[in-house]
Scaffold this active site. Structure first.
Site, short mmCIF file in Angstrom:
data_model
loop_
_atom_site.label_atom_id
_atom_site.label_comp_id
_atom_site.label_asym_id
_atom_site.label_seq_id
_atom_site.Cartn_x
_atom_site.Cartn_y
_atom_site.Cartn_z
N ASN C 71 28.24 -3.29 -6.97
CA ASN C 71 27.56 -4.16 -7.90
C ASN C 71 26.07 -4.19 -7.60
O ASN C 71 25.65 -4.10 -6.45
CB ASN C 71 28.14 -5.59 -7.87
N ASN C 101 24.13 -21.12 -1.49
CA ASN C 101 23.60 -19.85 -0.99
C ASN C 101 22.20 -19.64 -1.57
O ASN C 101 21.97 -19.86 -2.76
CB ASN C 101 24.53 -18.70 -1.40
N ASN C 129 21.12 -15.92 2.32
CA ASN C 129 21.38 -14.51 2.02
C ASN C 129 20.14 -13.70 2.38
O ASN C 129 19.19 -13.64 1.62
CB ASN C 129 21.70 -14.37 0.53
N CYS C 132 21.11 -9.27 0.83
CA CYS C 132 21.47 -8.70 -0.45
C CYS C 132 20.70 -7.41 -0.65
O CYS C 132 19.49 -7.39 -0.60
CB CYS C 132 21.17 -9.66 -1.59
N ILE C 193 30.63 -9.97 6.31
CA ILE C 193 29.43 -9.22 5.99
C ILE C 193 29.10 -9.36 4.51
O ILE C 193 29.97 -9.68 3.70
CB ILE C 193 29.59 -7.71 6.30
C1 LIG Z 1 29.62 -9.12 -8.11
C2 LIG Z 1 29.20 -9.61 -6.77
C3 LIG Z 1 28.09 -10.45 -6.66
C4 LIG Z 1 27.67 -10.91 -5.43
N1 LIG Z 1 26.60 -11.74 -5.36
C5 LIG Z 1 26.22 -12.25 -4.15
C6 LIG Z 1 25.16 -13.18 -4.05
O1 LIG Z 1 24.57 -13.59 -5.04
N2 LIG Z 1 24.80 -13.63 -2.82
C7 LIG Z 1 25.44 -13.23 -1.69
O2 LIG Z 1 25.09 -13.69 -0.58
N3 LIG Z 1 26.48 -12.35 -1.74
C8 LIG Z 1 26.88 -11.86 -2.94
N4 LIG Z 1 27.93 -10.97 -3.01
C9 LIG Z 1 28.60 -10.54 -1.77
C10 LIG Z 1 29.88 -11.32 -1.51
O3 LIG Z 1 29.62 -12.68 -1.31
C11 LIG Z 1 30.62 -10.74 -0.28
O4 LIG Z 1 29.79 -10.87 0.86
C12 LIG Z 1 30.96 -9.29 -0.45
O5 LIG Z 1 31.35 -9.01 -1.77
C13 LIG Z 1 32.07 -8.82 0.48
O6 LIG Z 1 33.26 -9.54 0.27
P1 LIG Z 1 34.46 -9.01 -0.69
O7 LIG Z 1 34.78 -7.62 -0.25
O8 LIG Z 1 35.56 -10.00 -0.46
O9 LIG Z 1 33.94 -9.05 -2.07
C14 LIG Z 1 28.36 -10.51 -4.26
C15 LIG Z 1 29.47 -9.68 -4.38
C16 LIG Z 1 29.90 -9.22 -5.59
C17 LIG Z 1 31.08 -8.32 -5.67
#
Ligand SMILES: Cc1cc2nc3c(=O)[nH]c(=O)nc-3n(C[C@H](O)[C@H](O)[C@H](O)COP(=O)(O)O)c2cc1C
Ligand SMILES: Cc1cc2nc3c(=O)[nH]c(=O)nc-3n(C[C@H](O)[C@H](O)[C@H](O)COP(=O)(O)OP(=O)(O)OC[C@H]3O[C@@H](n4cnc5c(N)ncnc54)[C@H](O)[C@@H]3O)c2cc1C
Ligand SMILES: Cc1cc2nc3c(=O)[nH]c(=O)nc-3n(C[C@H](O)[C@H](O)[C@H](O)COP(=O)(O)OP(=O)(O)OC[C@H]3O[C@@H](n4cnc5c(N)ncnc54)[C@H](O)[C@@H]3O)c2cc1C
Ligand SMILES: Cc1cc2nc3c(=O)[nH]c(=O)nc-3n(C[C@H](O)[C@H](O)[C@H](O)COP(=O)(O)O)c2cc1C
Ligand code: FES
Ligand code: FES
Lengths: 255, 305, 305, 255
Positions: C71, C101, C129, C132, C193
């Site tokens: 993403n 966050n 965060n 990112c 992570i």
């Molecule tokens: C579509 C999407 C948007 C995300 N947006 C943020 C965000 O705005 N801030 C953040 O700290 N992490 C963001 N993340 C990261 C997630 O919080 C998480 O750390 C990461 O996806 C790994 O976990 P997962 O494999 O369970 O998705 C995003 C992840 C996805 C898939």
């Protein structure tokens, strides 16, 4: 020795006991080459999940057909059980080294624990064709008759005594020991590690040669990844289950 | 339909096509040669060789994960001497391009390995594994330390004229700096990537699934990461990149080439389908034909961002 | 069967259970509250908020990969003011623990965001965060630079008494050094992570599948990597770790807790099954009962290596 | 407005045209709520590959049954086509905003391009129930009759002229334009982007309101991931296809 990867048509895939499925496929190239104790690596899904092939001993061979007996224990075997008759699956084999049948052999004892019974019907057929007497022992938790002629003339042992001897499969051999001919005897065992260890101890004491078929997680199944080590008994090295086994002389390896 | 040129050059190394078999996933070629015709592939890269034999880690060494696998083989290998005595004769015979991968636990050991092997004609290039995460003293330490990687390259460069390929670790924030460093020291190419560090636990025994605790993650799961690393290097550093990580189809291979890889390596996919390399080569050929690409080199780094 | 204690503490933050919903995968709670009962989860973590609204990246923003997804949303968010005016009232109402966050492109912006939000009662903790990978000036640069991460932490620590959780980037060689640094600056916990940098190409157009070129890889594919990072921190640094990366079942959650996580976050799995958090909580409860664990805190870092 | 996730029994899953499958499932909770133009997110595999659900418009509703029309274009739809009658699949819905039926509407034009026909039978049924005249136009590459009563009374357009009007679907509307009543007319279109753009131009010129159902890759399908932006016509912002759409007034968005 060549290894084939063929898309094989499934001609039977049915439940033959509570936890056992029987899969029959048309696999002429593998059928031609395979001998008892060898295994095949089956791709259970064309969609990448699970990623790796799954190893299964060949349980049955008749002309161009090979068969497998398997237990559903996880995603791979669950998916395998859903393959319909008429579909094709990718089978790689034959792989590994099978059981050895010594020239002087007169009586063979076949010991299977749980799904470890799988390679024994094929072995038994081969032994019988050579005129060798076979006695097959099968241990399982509880009764659950096999709806399959492959399993005629078997001594059952069940943990709960619900069928045959009450106790484990090695004990059931011990129970009959006095009546089993001792000359040119050899034992073959396949099953969970504790059972193999029990068999090792039993036959070592009786001074009867024993071959065991062992399991290991595998990635490749044919000796290139080194993922399936088993400790060698006579050196500090590892042997590979897929390439040096899965059948070993029980004195060769440390379980 | 005209013929497509699939041959590529990595430094002075000419390959009949850009599809190689990755180190550690073809052994020394013998077992896999019973299933696939190795004369068809661009090159095979040997299992990492070290000066002395290594018996490798105790089991369990592997664990399957979602679209990937962890391995901690521990660089099990027969050692340089037995490799030369027992494997080189076979490799000579099979008429394929052999790249020898070397892993070592000290600068000296790297140098000694290359010295001992450089005159063996069958070996057409060296791939230096600075990135294997499994063996403490030869793995992470070197691969994640840019100065160590630079030093190894500058140490090995004068020893041999044969192409020197440095295989980079992905477990770093800026892989392009590593590529730049080895380029400056005269490396002919980099391979990207080796495995990512990963682990898994059995929740009932609470032990790691892999005896070594962590292992290297490979397979389709890591493809997006590998591709990003290849692109990162390709955009910033003028050195041939050999793409590796999760390639399981000709489409994947094409994707790496477009992202900047001059050649590719197939690893884990060999376990699932040992014939995959032949299929990838054929697939690339048909793709080039369909796309009107007469020379695969025109595809390299042909992305539009 | 006695009751299992599932409540955990992250610094001074008390959670009824260790299962949180990860930033960016629950929006501001509104949409998902129609499917799942948010009062049951340990906490929800808002989409990253920045001082000014961000409209985010142009499409395509997402691409599915093997057991994962990329993403590059570009931190699309409504900005601090609208968040306070429009979302906080809803979040207040739903009676769940809210962690806010924050993502920013400068030290000052981080500070200003925390200052403006610290007195809002509904917000029980901040997750920062720094990792990112999507927005050039707020992503990779901070997250991979240990000094920047240290500085952000030391800047924010005096501003609020509320728990400060630093969300770490995995795109680094030694995540434990980052955890150690933020611990020294007074952070209450780290989340590990965020996504891995990845990419994908369309082999026919030769364009990246994601407009932003690279994106963040999440989902089951990265679970082994996330788990290894959690273990790495847990073994070496005495700070609570919140595990996140690929968790899709209670078994996965248990694995992270065993590997050292005091709590976990569920991200991508919410897209596939918005009810997953409830299932994970129930699964953990039954598992603890079956394993004779009366307090889930006893499971944390209970590995035998 | 609540969203359900139910395990729904498949009662039909068959090919009804060369590239079209019809899936019928028992989904009482969704059937009760859904209106035309809304979609559902279907989990095509329980084994994690593909990872994400796949969005499909609801094509049919009858009591507690909902139906979908789909094309096989990749792994997800291929797997979906293999689901057997009697199996259950996880369906999430109803999602998004559907078509609007204005009170004054008298004649509705329904335009489908390729599989974009999917949401139109359900819309047509609803319109007809309200006593609104409907004219349905369907464009496809070549002839390939639908074996489904859902598709009675349709004006066909094929690129090769093998059936109906030769040309695209918007041209086929143009062709009949003089005979189509102009008062209180509204058009609804679903199909590939070039077709939607052609429709936009055509109806804008004719001053006829148009609603379009657009597609986008989706991760969540219900507004939490922000993965499905579409440019808003009246500001520099993005709308979300899954939450603000998939049906938009054609003047609201930039295609
Ligand atoms: C579509 C999407 C948007 C995300 N947006 C943020 C965000 O705005 N801030 C953040 O700290 N992490 C963001 N993340 C990261 C997630 O919080 C998480 O750390 C990461 O996806 C790994 O976990 P997962 O494999 O369970 O998705 C995003 C992840 C996805 C898939
Ligand atoms: C040479 C060999 C021959 C075999 N022959 C048969 C056979 O004839 N019939 C049969 O039912 N099974 C046989 N097995 C075991 C079979 O390969 C596994 O049961 C199967 O791979 C499990 O796949 P899964 O995806 O269903 O389970 P997974 O989800 O992978 O694992 C579920 C459980 O199975 C165990 N397991 C998984 N893979 C292996 C493996 N390679 N070896 C041992 N245990 C494993 C795991 O520890 C776990 O408890 C054999 C294994 C080997 C190595
Ligand atoms: C709101 C909505 C309603 C839809 N309704 C229907 C329907 O009723 N019937 C139907 O057959 N299809 C419909 N689609 C498209 C359908 O979701 C995709 O065809 C499907 O997800 C493809 O999955 P796959 O795994 O088979 O293909 P993939 O392997 O994912 O992709 C194969 C091809 O499909 C395209 N594609 C994949 N996902 C999407 C998507 N979300 N939107 C647009 N194109 C995509 C890709 O560009 C690619 O060319 C709809 C999509 C949306 C967003
Ligand atoms: C079982 C296994 C053993 C490996 N051994 C080595 C090795 O000895 N030396 C090396 O440089 N890379 C080794 N690798 C890494 C691969 O060469 C390759 O870089 C990595 O697996 C990523 O590619 P893939 O995803 O196609 O497997 C090994 C990989 C696997 C899976
Ligand atoms: S499974 Fe690969 S060497 Fe045995
Ligand atoms: S698909 Fe997630 S917001 Fe639209």
């Amino acid at each position: 020795m060549s290894v084939c990867i063929d898309n094989c048509e499934v001609i039977e895939n049915s439940q033959v006991a509570e936890n056992i499925y029987f899969l029959k496929t048309v696999a002429p190239n593998i059928a031609r080459e395979v001998y008892p104790g060898q295994f095949c690596n089956i791709l259970v899904s064309d969609y990448g999940t699970p990623l790796l092939r799954r190893p299964f001993s060949v349980a049955f061979r008749e002309k161009n057909i090979i068969g497998f007996l398997y237990d559903i224990v996880g995603m791979g075997t669950e998916l395998l059980s859903k393959v319909d008759v008429g579909e094709k699956i990718s089978i790689e084999g034959p792989l590994g080294n099978g059981f050895n049948i010594d020239g002087s052999l007169e009586v063979a004892l076949l010991l299977g624990g749980g799904i470890g019974i799988a390679p024994l019907p094929f072995l038994r057929e081969k032994l019988q064709k050579r005129g060798i007497n076979t006695l097959t022992f099968w241990g399982s938790k509880t009764s659950g008759k096999l709806n399959l002629s492959l399993f005629d003339n078997i001594y059952f042992a069940t943990d709960d005594g619900s069928e045959g001897f009450q106790g484990n499969v090695v004990e059931s051999v011990g129970n009959l020991w006095s009546s089993i001919s001792h000359a040119n005897l050899k034992a073959y065992a396949c099953g969970p590690t504790p059972m193999l260890i029990a068999a090792q101890n039993f036959f070592q004491e009786k001074n009867v040669p024993l071959e065991i078929s062992v399991e290991s997680r595998m990635a490749c199944g044919f000796g290139i990844c080194q993922g399936c080590p088993i400790k060698s008994a006579d050196s500090d090295e590892y042997k590979l289950v897929c390439k040096d086994g899965p059948v070993f002389n029980s004195k060769e390896v440390v379980l | 339909m005209s013929d497509v040129n699939l041959s590529v050059k990595i430094g002075s190394l000419e390959l009949k096509n850009p599809v190689m078999l990755a180190s550690g996933t073809v052994g020394y070629g013998e077992e896999i040669s019973r299933i696939v015709d190795l004369t068809q592939v661009g090159a095979i890269i040997t299992k990492s060789i070290s000066l002395e034999p290594r018996k490798g880690n105790p089991p369990e060494r592997i664990w399957e994960t979602s679209s990937g696998m962890l391995n901690a083989i521990g660089l099990a290998n027969i050692g340089l001497k037995r490799f030369v005595d027992e494997k080189i004769p076979f490799l000579e015979k099979i008429n394929t391009t052999v790249i020898c991968n070397i892993a070592a636990s000290s600068f000296d050991e790297y140098a000694e390995c290359v010295k001992s092997l450089k005159d063996i004609e069958t070996i057409k290039a060296f791939e230096i594994n600075v990135s294997c995460p499994n063996v403490k003293d030869g793995g992470l330490l070197f691969g994640n330390d840019i100065n160590a990687v630079r030093e190894i390259t500058s140490l090995l460069r004068p020893i041999t004229d044969k192409p020197l390929i440095i295989k980079l670790s992905p477990n770093t924030a800026s892989i392009k700096d590593f590529a730049q460093a080895v380029k400056e020291e005269g490396a002919d190419a980099v391979s990207a990537i080796n495995t990512l560090v990963g682990t898994a636990f059995n929740i009932y025994t609470r032990k790691p699934r892999i005896k070594n605790i962590t292992g290297g993650l490979s397979g389709p799961a890591i493809k997006p990461v590998a591709l990003a690393k290849v692109l990162e290097i390709s955009r910033d550093v003028d050195i041939p990149v050999i793409g590796v990580g999760g390639i399981s189809s000709w489409e994947d291979a094409a994707e790496f080439i477009i992202a900047g890889a001059s050649a590719v390596q197939i690893g884990t996919a060999n376990f699932v389908n040992p014939k995959i390399s032949e299929e990838v080569i054929e697939g690339l050929r048909s793709y080039c034909t369909a796309m009107n690409i007469s020379d695969i080199n025109d595809l390299v780094a042909s992305y539009t961002l």
